[in-house]
Design a protein around this motif. Structure first.
Motif, short mmCIF file in Angstrom:
data_model
loop_
_atom_site.label_atom_id
_atom_site.label_comp_id
_atom_site.label_asym_id
_atom_site.label_seq_id
_atom_site.Cartn_x
_atom_site.Cartn_y
_atom_site.Cartn_z
N VAL A 9 14.40 -37.23 -57.26
CA VAL A 9 15.33 -37.37 -56.13
C VAL A 9 15.72 -35.99 -55.64
CG1 VAL A 9 17.27 -37.53 -57.75
CG2 VAL A 9 17.57 -38.31 -55.39
N LEU A 10 15.88 -35.86 -54.33
CA LEU A 10 16.39 -34.64 -53.73
C LEU A 10 17.66 -34.98 -52.95
CD1 LEU A 10 14.58 -31.75 -51.97
CD2 LEU A 10 16.54 -32.79 -50.87
N VAL A 11 18.71 -34.21 -53.19
CA VAL A 11 19.98 -34.38 -52.48
C VAL A 11 20.28 -33.08 -51.75
CG1 VAL A 11 22.44 -34.91 -52.67
CG2 VAL A 11 20.81 -35.94 -54.29
N SER A 12 20.44 -33.13 -50.45
CA SER A 12 20.84 -31.93 -49.70
C SER A 12 22.36 -31.82 -49.69
CB SER A 12 20.29 -31.98 -48.27
OG SER A 12 20.89 -33.04 -47.53
N GLY A 13 22.86 -30.62 -49.48
CA GLY A 13 24.31 -30.42 -49.51
C GLY A 13 24.89 -30.79 -50.86
N SER A 88 2.62 -36.05 -58.71
CA SER A 88 3.53 -37.17 -58.43
C SER A 88 4.28 -36.92 -57.13
CB SER A 88 4.52 -37.35 -59.59
OG SER A 88 5.32 -36.20 -59.75
N GLY A 89 4.95 -37.95 -56.64
CA GLY A 89 5.65 -37.84 -55.37
C GLY A 89 7.16 -37.83 -55.54
N LEU A 90 7.85 -37.70 -54.41
CA LEU A 90 9.31 -37.72 -54.38
C LEU A 90 9.78 -39.15 -54.11
CD1 LEU A 90 11.99 -36.07 -54.36
CD2 LEU A 90 11.72 -35.92 -51.87
N THR A 91 10.55 -39.70 -55.04
CA THR A 91 10.98 -41.09 -54.92
C THR A 91 12.08 -41.27 -53.88
OG1 THR A 91 10.57 -41.29 -57.29
CG2 THR A 91 11.71 -43.11 -56.22
N LEU A 92 13.07 -40.40 -53.91
CA LEU A 92 14.25 -40.62 -53.09
C LEU A 92 14.70 -39.33 -52.41
CD1 LEU A 92 16.45 -42.68 -52.27
CD2 LEU A 92 17.65 -42.13 -54.39
N ALA A 153 12.18 -43.87 -50.67
CA ALA A 153 13.21 -44.16 -49.67
C ALA A 153 13.81 -42.88 -49.09
CB ALA A 153 14.32 -45.02 -50.27
N ILE A 154 14.25 -43.01 -47.85
CA ILE A 154 15.04 -41.98 -47.19
C ILE A 154 16.42 -42.56 -46.93
CG2 ILE A 154 15.35 -40.55 -45.13
CD1 ILE A 154 12.34 -40.56 -44.76
N VAL A 155 17.45 -41.89 -47.45
CA VAL A 155 18.83 -42.32 -47.23
C VAL A 155 19.53 -41.26 -46.40
CG1 VAL A 155 21.04 -42.88 -48.31
CG2 VAL A 155 18.89 -43.59 -49.40
N ASN A 156 19.90 -41.61 -45.19
CA ASN A 156 20.61 -40.69 -44.31
C ASN A 156 22.10 -40.99 -44.41
OD1 ASN A 156 18.28 -39.42 -43.23
ND2 ASN A 156 17.97 -41.13 -41.82
N MET A 157 22.85 -40.05 -44.98
CA MET A 157 24.29 -40.23 -45.10
C MET A 157 24.94 -40.03 -43.73
SD MET A 157 24.45 -40.89 -48.30
CE MET A 157 26.17 -40.75 -48.72
N SER A 158 25.78 -40.97 -43.35
CA SER A 158 26.44 -40.89 -42.06
C SER A 158 27.93 -41.16 -42.25
CB SER A 158 25.82 -41.90 -41.08
OG SER A 158 26.31 -41.71 -39.78
N SER A 159 28.61 -41.38 -41.15
CA SER A 159 30.05 -41.58 -41.17
C SER A 159 30.42 -42.76 -40.29
CB SER A 159 30.77 -40.32 -40.67
OG SER A 159 32.13 -40.59 -40.42
N ILE A 204 7.90 -46.92 -47.04
CA ILE A 204 9.11 -46.15 -47.31
C ILE A 204 10.32 -46.86 -46.72
CG2 ILE A 204 10.29 -43.95 -46.96
CD1 ILE A 204 7.47 -42.69 -46.66
N LEU A 205 11.31 -47.13 -47.55
CA LEU A 205 12.55 -47.75 -47.10
C LEU A 205 13.44 -46.67 -46.47
CD1 LEU A 205 14.66 -50.35 -49.01
CD2 LEU A 205 15.80 -48.35 -48.05
N CYS A 206 14.09 -46.99 -45.35
CA CYS A 206 14.95 -46.02 -44.67
C CYS A 206 16.28 -46.68 -44.31
CB CYS A 206 14.29 -45.49 -43.40
SG CYS A 206 12.65 -44.78 -43.66
N ILE A 207 17.37 -46.03 -44.64
CA ILE A 207 18.68 -46.63 -44.42
C ILE A 207 19.72 -45.56 -44.12
CG2 ILE A 207 19.32 -46.56 -46.87
CD1 ILE A 207 20.70 -49.29 -46.40
N THR A 208 20.76 -45.96 -43.38
CA THR A 208 21.93 -45.11 -43.18
C THR A 208 23.04 -45.63 -44.08
OG1 THR A 208 21.34 -44.77 -40.85
CG2 THR A 208 23.56 -44.18 -41.50
N LEU A 209 23.71 -44.72 -44.78
CA LEU A 209 24.75 -45.12 -45.73
C LEU A 209 26.04 -44.35 -45.48
CD1 LEU A 209 25.25 -46.93 -48.20
CD2 LEU A 209 24.51 -45.03 -49.64
N TYR A 210 27.14 -45.09 -45.42
CA TYR A 210 28.47 -44.49 -45.28
C TYR A 210 29.16 -44.52 -46.64
CZ TYR A 210 33.48 -44.36 -44.10
OH TYR A 210 34.82 -44.06 -44.06
#
Length: 262
Positions: A9-13, A88-92, A153-159, A204-210
């Protein structure tokens, strides 16, 4: 509800706030990821002490320089991650990095708008492009066809400030540059929709999460104390991630798995 089984998993910020909370959660899982990549602007800066302390205790945590507003920095980060992952690949991929500038409508400037939009919106776009090859590798190495955060998956954190339909935030926080960079259909939530359509064929699953109105530097920008602690958000959000499937891709959900109106 299934469990998360994440290889990487990679987490930015990731040096503070929600990003740091996510890193701590992944490291504390019963079966933690083989690789946890924590991206931050200055890995050796004064605000990374807690992250550095975690890295000294967890050999699977790799801190990488990552400025999501800088295409060259993003490409360099992707190359670094690829070296560690090997075949191997990047899961999340969690696009968490974001900034806010306290500017109301009468005070908005071109500079502020460009700076916030570049980080909060263009950054996740470029991150998706740069890490797509590694996400596709993760899919290839995962059996089955069902979409999930345990596959890729790609998880885009939003508000919730990005919801035009949610009236409470308009009374509480009229920060024009931040709201515009998070407001659909022009920004993060529409980008997630584009991600879901463009990357669906790759599995690839893609979602926005608050994550909730959390007690972080960014969350406190409105001068009011947010009601949700980082710990409380972390108790709920991973459960949401573990429950996601094909029917959830492209949606905008909050930390309690409720659908956020656009």
């Amino acid at each position: 509800m299934g469990e998360l089984h994440i290889h990487s998993v990679l987490v930015s910020g990731a040096n503070r706030g929600i990003g740091l909370g996510l890193v701590q959660h992944f490291l504390g899982m019963p079966t933690p990821p083989k690789w946890v990549f924590a991206g931050c602007r200055d890995p050796k800066g004064q605000r990374t002490h807690e992250l550095q302390n975690l890295a000294s205790k967890h050999p699977n945590l790799v801190i990488i320089p990552l400025k999501v507003f800088n295409p060259a920095s993003i490409k360099a980060a992707a190359a670094t991650v690829e070296k560690h992952l090997g075949s191997s690949g990047l899961t999340l991929l969690i696009n968490n990095a974001g900034i806010v500038r306290n500017t109301e409508l009468e005070e908005g400037t071109l500079e502020n708008m460009i700076q916030v939009y570049t980080t909060n919106t263009t950054g996740p776009l470029l991150m998706g492009q740069a890490f797509l090859p590694l996400l596709k590798k993760a899919v290839q190495g995962s059996p089955g066809s069902a979409l999930s955060c345990s596959k890729a998956a790609i998880v885009n954190m939003s508000s919730i400030a990005g919801s035009i339909a949610y009236p409470l935030e308009w009374d509480r926080m009229q920060i024009v540059s931040y709201c515009c960079s998070k407001v659909p259909p022009a920004s993060v939530n529409m980008l997630t929709k584009c991600h879901s359509v463009g990357y669906k064929e790759h599995g690839i699953l893609c979602i926005t999460l608050y994550p909730g109105w959390v007690q972080t530097d960014l969350g406190s920008a409105s001068k009011q104390k947010p009601p949700v602690t980082v710990d409380a958000s972390m108790q709920r959000m991973p459960k949401v991630l573990s429950s996601l499937s094909k029917k959830d891709t492209s949606t905008f959900l909050d930390w309690e798995r409720k659908v956020v109106p656009w």
